[in-house]
Design a protein around this motif. Structure first.
Motif, short mmCIF file in Angstrom:
data_model
loop_
_atom_site.label_atom_id
_atom_site.label_comp_id
_atom_site.label_asym_id
_atom_site.label_seq_id
_atom_site.Cartn_x
_atom_site.Cartn_y
_atom_site.Cartn_z
N GLY A 190 0.83 -1.20 0.00
CA GLY A 190 0.00 0.00 0.00
C GLY A 190 0.86 1.25 0.00
O GLY A 190 0.63 2.18 -0.78
N PHE A 191 1.87 1.28 0.87
CA PHE A 191 2.76 2.45 0.94
C PHE A 191 3.47 2.68 -0.39
O PHE A 191 3.49 3.82 -0.91
CB PHE A 191 3.79 2.25 2.06
CG PHE A 191 4.83 3.33 2.11
CD1 PHE A 191 4.54 4.57 2.64
CD2 PHE A 191 6.10 3.10 1.61
CE1 PHE A 191 5.50 5.57 2.68
CE2 PHE A 191 7.07 4.08 1.64
CZ PHE A 191 6.77 5.33 2.18
N LEU A 192 4.04 1.62 -0.94
CA LEU A 192 4.75 1.76 -2.22
C LEU A 192 3.79 2.16 -3.34
O LEU A 192 4.12 2.96 -4.21
CB LEU A 192 5.45 0.44 -2.57
CG LEU A 192 6.59 0.03 -1.65
CD1 LEU A 192 7.07 -1.38 -1.98
CD2 LEU A 192 7.75 1.02 -1.73
N VAL A 244 5.59 -7.43 -4.46
CA VAL A 244 5.85 -6.90 -5.81
C VAL A 244 4.57 -6.84 -6.66
O VAL A 244 4.18 -5.76 -7.13
CB VAL A 244 6.96 -7.71 -6.53
CG1 VAL A 244 7.15 -7.19 -7.96
CG2 VAL A 244 8.26 -7.61 -5.76
N PRO A 245 3.87 -7.95 -6.89
CA PRO A 245 2.63 -7.86 -7.68
C PRO A 245 1.54 -7.06 -6.98
O PRO A 245 0.72 -6.41 -7.66
CB PRO A 245 2.21 -9.32 -7.87
CG PRO A 245 2.89 -10.07 -6.78
CD PRO A 245 4.18 -9.36 -6.54
N LEU A 246 1.50 -7.11 -5.66
CA LEU A 246 0.51 -6.32 -4.93
C LEU A 246 0.71 -4.82 -5.19
O LEU A 246 -0.25 -4.08 -5.40
CB LEU A 246 0.59 -6.59 -3.42
CG LEU A 246 -0.01 -7.91 -2.93
CD1 LEU A 246 0.37 -8.16 -1.48
CD2 LEU A 246 -1.52 -7.92 -3.08
N THR A 247 1.96 -4.39 -5.19
CA THR A 247 2.27 -2.98 -5.45
C THR A 247 1.91 -2.60 -6.87
O THR A 247 1.27 -1.57 -7.11
CB THR A 247 3.77 -2.72 -5.21
OG1 THR A 247 4.10 -3.04 -3.86
CG2 THR A 247 4.10 -1.25 -5.47
N ILE A 248 2.30 -3.44 -7.83
CA ILE A 248 2.01 -3.16 -9.24
C ILE A 248 0.50 -3.14 -9.48
O ILE A 248 -0.01 -2.32 -10.24
CB ILE A 248 2.71 -4.19 -10.14
CG1 ILE A 248 4.23 -4.01 -10.05
CG2 ILE A 248 2.24 -4.04 -11.59
CD1 ILE A 248 5.02 -5.06 -10.80
#
Length: 228
Positions: free
Chosen positions: A35-37, A105-109
């Motif tokens: 979430g932050f990223l 990684v995929p969560l951020t993208i």
């Protein structure tokens, strides 16, 4: 379920509490790290989308179209497919494709285009008259963005953050199905695959609690900054 049955069940699932606590920590880490990223990238993208649109403060048709296409593509890909499709990229970034770090990684993208559109929508709700009044008083674009647009859109942005975090809770559970860890992993491995409906129910209840907590905090923050 009676007390004796509960005692018997817990006896047969010795160590489950520790496992659930570890999984809860992994889920929280995945949700808030991604979430932050996602916010670091998605909020500026949403702002640029709003500013570069037709008749926007910094109108730029080409930039707006390119960003819009990229964001739309990102939003149209189902998360479970994205999770698998970027496995090589995930391995390149964190050196592995399993575990909490790999799931981030995929969560951020997946979060970035979602956040961008929500932030753009929040900025669209700011009355155009406020921007025009600031321009009439000689305010520069940077001043209008920081003194008018963002403060007025803050309730909508906080709501966007809340919606995104809630969505990431669901995404993190999906990540658990392919080795991402967290509560989704516990629900699949120790609940579904072992035909233990109680374990699955416990993980669902914990996930619902997390969602309710995030939503309640988000609603409170929106009310505290919304002076309309």
């Amino acid at each position: 379920m009676s007390f004796d049955l509960m005692s018997s069940w817990w006896g047969e699932h010795e160590g489950l509490l520790q496992l659930l606590l570890e999984a809860l920590g992994e889920t929280v880490a995945m949700v808030f790290a991604s979430g932050f990223l996602g916010f670091v990238v998605g909020i500026p993208v949403g702002i640029v989308l709003h500013l570069s649109k037709k008749n926007g403060l910094l109108e730029h048709d080409l930039l707006n179209k390119i960003l819009g296409i990229v964001v739309n593509i990102g939003r149209s890909i189902p998360f479970i497919i994205l999770l698998v499709a970027i496995i090589p990229f995930t391995r390149f970034v964190v050196g592995t494709t399993i575990g909490t770090a790999a799931a981030i990684v995929p969560l951020t993208i997946g979060a970035i285009p979602f956040i961008a559109r929500l932030v753009e929508g929040a900025l669209l709700e700011v009355p155009s008259g406020l921007v025009e009044a600031a321009q009439a008083m000689g305010a520069k674009p940077q001043q209008i963005i920081t003194k008018v647009l963002l403060p007025e859109a803050l309730p909508g942005i906080i709501n966007a953050v809340t919606i995104t975090l809630v969505t990431l809770v669901g995404y993190s559970a999906m990540a658990g199905t392919v080795g991402g860890g967290g509560l989704g992993d516990v629900g699949i491995r120790y609940g579904y695959q072992r035909f233990d409906a109680t374990v699955m129910m416990i993980t669902v209840v914990i996930l619902v609690f997390i969602v309710q907590l995030i939503q309640s905090i988000g609603d409170h923050l929106v009310k505290s900054v919304d002076h309309r």
